[in-house]
Design an enzyme around this catalytic site. Structure first.
Site, PDB file in Angstrom:
ATOM      1  N   HIS A  24       0.758  -1.190  -0.070  1.00 41.31           N
ATOM      2  CA  HIS A  24       0.058   0.089   0.072  1.00 41.31           C
ATOM      3  C   HIS A  24       0.724   1.238  -0.014  1.00 41.31           C
ATOM      4  O   HIS A  24       0.745   2.191   0.768  1.00 41.31           O
ATOM      5  CB  HIS A  24      -1.069   0.016   1.146  1.00 41.31           C
ATOM      6  CG  HIS A  24      -0.594  -0.208   2.545  1.00 41.31           C
ATOM      7  ND1 HIS A  24       0.200   0.437   3.099  1.00 41.31           N
ATOM      8  CD2 HIS A  24      -1.179  -1.080   3.434  1.00 41.31           C
ATOM      9  CE1 HIS A  24       0.464   0.157   4.324  1.00 41.31           C
ATOM     10  NE2 HIS A  24      -0.502  -0.791   4.550  1.00 41.31           N
ATOM     11  N   HIS A  78      -5.334  -9.428  14.072  1.00 44.38           N
ATOM     12  CA  HIS A  78      -5.575  -7.972  13.329  1.00 44.38           C
ATOM     13  C   HIS A  78      -6.561  -8.031  12.111  1.00 44.38           C
ATOM     14  O   HIS A  78      -6.243  -9.229  11.244  1.00 44.38           O
ATOM     15  CB  HIS A  78      -4.035  -7.533  12.797  1.00 44.38           C
ATOM     16  CG  HIS A  78      -4.008  -6.397  12.336  1.00 44.38           C
ATOM     17  ND1 HIS A  78      -4.781  -5.070  12.270  1.00 44.38           N
ATOM     18  CD2 HIS A  78      -3.013  -5.758  11.255  1.00 44.38           C
ATOM     19  CE1 HIS A  78      -4.468  -4.205  11.659  1.00 44.38           C
ATOM     20  NE2 HIS A  78      -3.259  -4.562  11.070  1.00 44.38           N
ATOM     21  N   GLU A  80      -6.281  -6.149   9.326  1.00 42.04           N
ATOM     22  CA  GLU A  80      -5.922  -5.726   8.093  1.00 42.04           C
ATOM     23  C   GLU A  80      -5.718  -6.961   7.047  1.00 42.04           C
ATOM     24  O   GLU A  80      -5.369  -8.047   7.441  1.00 42.04           O
ATOM     25  CB  GLU A  80      -4.792  -4.997   8.116  1.00 42.04           C
ATOM     26  CG  GLU A  80      -4.400  -4.356   6.830  1.00 42.04           C
ATOM     27  CD  GLU A  80      -3.310  -3.348   7.239  1.00 42.04           C
ATOM     28  OE1 GLU A  80      -2.475  -3.112   8.232  1.00 42.04           O
ATOM     29  OE2 GLU A  80      -3.083  -2.319   6.107  1.00 42.04           O
ATOM     30  N   ASP A  82      -3.899  -8.143   4.700  1.00 36.73           N
ATOM     31  CA  ASP A  82      -2.838  -9.136   4.657  1.00 36.73           C
ATOM     32  C   ASP A  82      -2.509 -10.244   5.617  1.00 36.73           C
ATOM     33  O   ASP A  82      -1.811 -11.108   5.564  1.00 36.73           O
ATOM     34  CB  ASP A  82      -1.329  -8.296   4.678  1.00 36.73           C
ATOM     35  CG  ASP A  82      -1.140  -7.320   5.875  1.00 36.73           C
ATOM     36  OD1 ASP A  82      -2.354  -6.874   6.375  1.00 36.73           O
ATOM     37  OD2 ASP A  82      -0.011  -7.100   6.371  1.00 36.73           O
ATOM     38  N   HIS A 144      -1.337  -1.608  15.011  1.00 40.44           N
ATOM     39  CA  HIS A 144      -1.540  -0.239  14.489  1.00 40.44           C
ATOM     40  C   HIS A 144      -2.876   0.189  14.153  1.00 40.44           C
ATOM     41  O   HIS A 144      -3.124   1.562  13.933  1.00 40.44           O
ATOM     42  CB  HIS A 144      -0.636   0.237  13.613  1.00 40.44           C
ATOM     43  CG  HIS A 144      -0.944  -0.773  12.151  1.00 40.44           C
ATOM     44  ND1 HIS A 144      -0.901   0.147  11.101  1.00 40.44           N
ATOM     45  CD2 HIS A 144      -0.768  -1.944  11.954  1.00 40.44           C
ATOM     46  CE1 HIS A 144      -1.408  -0.696  10.372  1.00 40.44           C
ATOM     47  NE2 HIS A 144      -1.105  -1.773  10.518  1.00 40.44           N
ATOM     48  N   ASP A 163       1.848  -7.287  13.612  1.00 39.86           N
ATOM     49  CA  ASP A 163       2.517  -6.120  12.756  1.00 39.86           C
ATOM     50  C   ASP A 163       3.725  -5.781  13.652  1.00 39.86           C
ATOM     51  O   ASP A 163       4.685  -5.418  13.252  1.00 39.86           O
ATOM     52  CB  ASP A 163       1.726  -5.211  12.376  1.00 39.86           C
ATOM     53  CG  ASP A 163       0.866  -5.384  11.241  1.00 39.86           C
ATOM     54  OD1 ASP A 163       1.272  -6.167  10.333  1.00 39.86           O
ATOM     55  OD2 ASP A 163      -0.101  -4.942  11.032  1.00 39.86           O
ATOM     56  N   TYR A 197      10.229  -0.644   8.567  1.00 38.88           N
ATOM     57  CA  TYR A 197       8.794  -0.931   8.924  1.00 38.88           C
ATOM     58  C   TYR A 197       8.437   0.081   9.984  1.00 38.88           C
ATOM     59  O   TYR A 197       7.184   0.525  10.121  1.00 38.88           O
ATOM     60  CB  TYR A 197       8.831  -2.542   9.552  1.00 38.88           C
ATOM     61  CG  TYR A 197       7.582  -2.999   9.561  1.00 38.88           C
ATOM     62  CD1 TYR A 197       6.798  -3.853   8.534  1.00 38.88           C
ATOM     63  CD2 TYR A 197       6.693  -2.900  10.705  1.00 38.88           C
ATOM     64  CE1 TYR A 197       5.654  -4.142   8.660  1.00 38.88           C
ATOM     65  CE2 TYR A 197       5.588  -3.478  10.759  1.00 38.88           C
ATOM     66  CZ  TYR A 197       4.790  -4.120   9.762  1.00 38.88           C
ATOM     67  OH  TYR A 197       3.572  -4.400   9.772  1.00 38.88           O
ATOM     68  N   HIS A 230       5.148 -10.549   9.831  1.00 37.40           N
ATOM     69  CA  HIS A 230       6.001 -10.182   8.681  1.00 37.40           C
ATOM     70  C   HIS A 230       7.498 -10.648   9.017  1.00 37.40           C
ATOM     71  O   HIS A 230       7.934 -10.178  10.108  1.00 37.40           O
ATOM     72  CB  HIS A 230       5.788  -8.813   8.458  1.00 37.40           C
ATOM     73  CG  HIS A 230       4.511  -8.431   8.018  1.00 37.40           C
ATOM     74  ND1 HIS A 230       4.032  -8.647   6.815  1.00 37.40           N
ATOM     75  CD2 HIS A 230       3.617  -7.522   8.623  1.00 37.40           C
ATOM     76  CE1 HIS A 230       2.799  -8.375   6.821  1.00 37.40           C
ATOM     77  NE2 HIS A 230       2.363  -7.609   7.775  1.00 37.40           N
TER      78      HIS A 230
HETATM   79 FE1  FEO Z   1      -1.659  -3.993   9.408  1.00 31.57          FE
HETATM   80 FE2  FEO Z   1       0.490  -6.476   8.440  1.00 31.57          FE
HETATM   81  O1  FEO Z   1      -1.052  -5.420   8.653  1.00 31.57           O
END
Ligand code: FEO
Length: 398
Positions: A24, A78, A80, A82, A144, A163, A197, A230
């Site tokens: 993104h 989370h 989001e 991903d 986040h 994250d 990151y 990640h």
């Molecule tokens: Fe906030 Fe890795 O997504």
């Protein structure tokens, strides 16, 4: 890739996205991973899933360990996409699984997927017994997103931090010590990506990070391993926790960063002369042109530099569009403890430096120096640029 075990009964079942180059808008030249974890006990839990399109690969990896239809719980740390993008895939297979999330997590998942799933909401301190292993939940709102949480494996002392502590990095290794010990020099790569990151995703939330780390300490939680969603799994968690403490406090190096764009070279000439003034004062300085560098890389530099000098030519009585766009991004990240200065050039009415200053001030930052030049800088202008570099250098040395 064969199955990867973190500890007895705990497996990495994520995917490596070798071709990820843009997350993104955040550039990811080294690719990335979406880490999901499978915990096998009397009950089976999957912690997080992977990005949409990679669900089949995750399911194949789970099949190496257990029958995916036997999964009892899917923990969504989370919302989001991903991490939740393959939740619908797994819920079609594990039809009896319960989805565990925070209240905000449940709201977000329902809004996004409209899934008719059996939810259970949790908050800090709630536990889920799987048999010999117990999951302990810690909500981390705004780390986040409002829904975010960590899942802690009590007996194994592993923090599944989603994250938090992540890095965008695609490699065939899963653990930081493999990168650091076996290859040696690659250790810096992991920390470099962790810094990028943090700067681009977590920098606005430094205060919350400090409070959460303190809360985790008060809960008496011992962390032997951090497994983010990640990048590399931290077998040496102290290194990344110390880095987070330092970044969250706004610590930076005694360095100067010049960020600029230029139209007909006047602002470029000024930038180079300011740089010379800083460098001649014995302070490290670097220069980033906004159309020749990735903005997410520049933001990582912002994290590490004490002084930030922004330069813009004037266009239509305002700042150059790239400077405006970059400042909008950077101000949203709310960098802490920086010393700001501005410079720029104009042909007739001016306006760029004023606009940059207004943008900084409206974000709560007061530039300590500003310099604007008409057309090309002459000898006097160059002396002012050089002096500005020297002054900024002496201020950060002090
Ligand atoms: Fe906030 Fe890795 O997504």
């Amino acid at each position: 890739m064969t199955k990867v075990q973190l500890i007895d009964g705990v497996y990495w079942v994520g995917v490596v996205d070798w071709n990820l180059r843009d997350f993104h808008g955040y550039t990811t030249p080294r690719g990335g991973t979406y880490n999901a974890y499978l915990i096998v006990d009397e009950k089976i839990a999957l912690v997080d899933t992977v990005k949409h399109g990679f669900g089949g690969e995750m399911v194949e990896r789970i099949k190496e360990i257990v029958d995916p239809s036997k999964i009892d719980y899917v923990i969504s740390n989370h919302v989001e996409m991903d991490h939740s993008g393959s939740l619908p895939d797994i819920m079609k297979i594990a039809t009896n699984a319960q989805v565990i999330a925070t209240e905000k997590g449940k709201e977000g998942l329902l809004r996004h997927y409209r899934g008719d799933w059996n939810f259970r909401t949790v908050k800090t301190g709630d536990e889920l017994a799987l048999g010999k292993k117990t999951l302990f939940f810690i909500t981390v709102p705004m780390l986040h997103w409002p829904d975010s949480m960590f899942t802690y494996l009590k007996e194994d002392k592993i923090l599944l931090s989603n994250d938090g502590f992540g890095q965008h990095l695609a490699t065939s290794f899963r653990f930081d010590d493999e990168m650091c010990t076996l290859i040696g020099y690659e250790c810096d790569t992991v920390m470099d990506e962790a810094a990028k990151y943090y700067a681009n995703i977590l920098m606005p939330f430094g205060g919350i990070i400090l409070k959460k780390l303190e809360e985790i300490q008060k809960l008496g939680i011992e962390i032997k391993m951090i497994a983010p969603s990640h990048g590399m799994i931290w077998k040496n968690p102290n290194k990344i926790i110390d880095a987070y403490l330092s970044w969250a406090k706004g610590a930076s190096k005694q360095k100067v960063l010049i960020i600029y764009d230029t139209m007909w070279n006047s602002t470029e000439i000024m930038a180079q002369e300011i740089l010379r003034g800083v460098a001649d004062s014995g302070v490290e300085v670097s220069l980033f042109h906004l159309r020749r560098n990735e903005w997410s890389e520049i933001v990582k530099e912002v994290l590490e530099n004490r002084a930030i000098i922004i330069g813009s030519p004037t266009l239509h009585n305002g700042m150059f569009p790239t400077v405006g766009g970059f400042l909008t991004y950077l101000m949203g990240l709310r960098p802490k403890n920086k010393l700001w200065a501005t410079f720029g050039s104009y042909g007739w009415a001016g306006g760029a430096v004023r606009a940059v200053n207004e943008k900084l001030k409206s974000s709560g930052y007061e530039p300590v120096e500003s310099l604007e030049v008409n057309f090309r800088p002459d000898g006097q202008d160059m002396a002012k640029c050089y002096a500005m570099g020297q002054k900024i250098a002496s201020m950060i040395k002090a």
